[in-house]
Design a protein around this motif. Sequence first.
Motif, PDB file in Angstrom:
ATOM      1  N   GLY A 107      33.201  53.261  31.437  1.00 50.46           N
ATOM      2  CA  GLY A 107      33.681  53.698  32.738  1.00 50.46           C
ATOM      3  C   GLY A 107      34.254  52.542  33.516  1.00 50.46           C
ATOM      4  O   GLY A 107      34.501  51.462  32.968  1.00 50.46           O
ATOM      5  N   MET A 108      34.474  52.772  34.811  1.00 46.99           N
ATOM      6  CA  MET A 108      35.053  51.738  35.658  1.00 46.99           C
ATOM      7  C   MET A 108      34.780  52.028  37.124  1.00 46.99           C
ATOM      8  O   MET A 108      34.434  53.142  37.494  1.00 46.99           O
ATOM      9  N   THR A 109      34.947  50.980  37.927  1.00 50.90           N
ATOM     10  CA  THR A 109      34.892  51.103  39.377  1.00 50.90           C
ATOM     11  C   THR A 109      36.093  50.369  39.935  1.00 50.90           C
ATOM     12  O   THR A 109      36.389  49.254  39.525  1.00 50.90           O
ATOM     13  N   LEU A 110      36.811  51.019  40.841  1.00 50.35           N
ATOM     14  CA  LEU A 110      37.837  50.355  41.644  1.00 50.35           C
ATOM     15  C   LEU A 110      37.297  50.385  43.058  1.00 50.35           C
ATOM     16  O   LEU A 110      37.049  51.457  43.608  1.00 50.35           O
ATOM     17  N   ASP A 111      37.089  49.219  43.635  1.00 54.49           N
ATOM     18  CA  ASP A 111      36.462  49.141  44.950  1.00 54.49           C
ATOM     19  C   ASP A 111      37.296  48.253  45.854  1.00 54.49           C
ATOM     20  O   ASP A 111      37.738  47.185  45.436  1.00 54.49           O
ATOM     21  N   GLY A 112      37.517  48.674  47.084  1.00 52.18           N
ATOM     22  CA  GLY A 112      38.300  47.878  48.027  1.00 52.18           C
ATOM     23  C   GLY A 112      38.663  48.693  49.243  1.00 52.18           C
ATOM     24  O   GLY A 112      37.835  49.411  49.784  1.00 52.18           O
TER      25      GLY A 112
END
Length: 183
Positions: free
Chosen positions: A73-78
């Motif tokens: 999976g992945m996380t894009l955070d910002g």
Amino acid sequence: MKSVILSSVLPLAVAITAVVGLASGASAAEPDKQFFQSAEGKWVGPGEIVAGKYKGTKFNCSFTGSTPDGKMGMTLDGGCRVGMFTQPMSAKIERKGRDYKGSFMGGADGAGLDIIGGNVVDARKVVFTINRNQLRGVMQARIPDDNSMTVTVAVRVQDQLVPVIGMSLKRVDAVEVGSITPN
């Protein structure tokens, strides 16, 4: 004699089939792993709301992509900035069983959308199904090369998917910086 040959060759054939089956299962997960790893790092770029009440609103985003330890999976955070205001934004996706699940902007319980399914098309593209009450749609991320990513969110209006948000991101952590050698 025939049964002796079959009894020695048959277990070998079964073992080879099992190994090939395991290898093909591992290789089926390889595009997923490649995509998520390619999304790691720092990304910045412009976006625009292309449909709906806020059509034409332009914004700039900055995200950090990461992958969870030991999970697919992945996380894009910002966040994204419109004028003087910054809106925190994030997407978190993990493989749960045979499908991907997660949330965009805190999920449907918050201000965002639930990610209820989806798949990795290839090592450069993913498509996730998004949902919030009666709102249905997709979030697509494409990484055409090592230094760019496009993200599109589209919602279903009757029988048609209508793009509502588009972002064009560039990688900023892989930029090579010249150095000065010591005397």
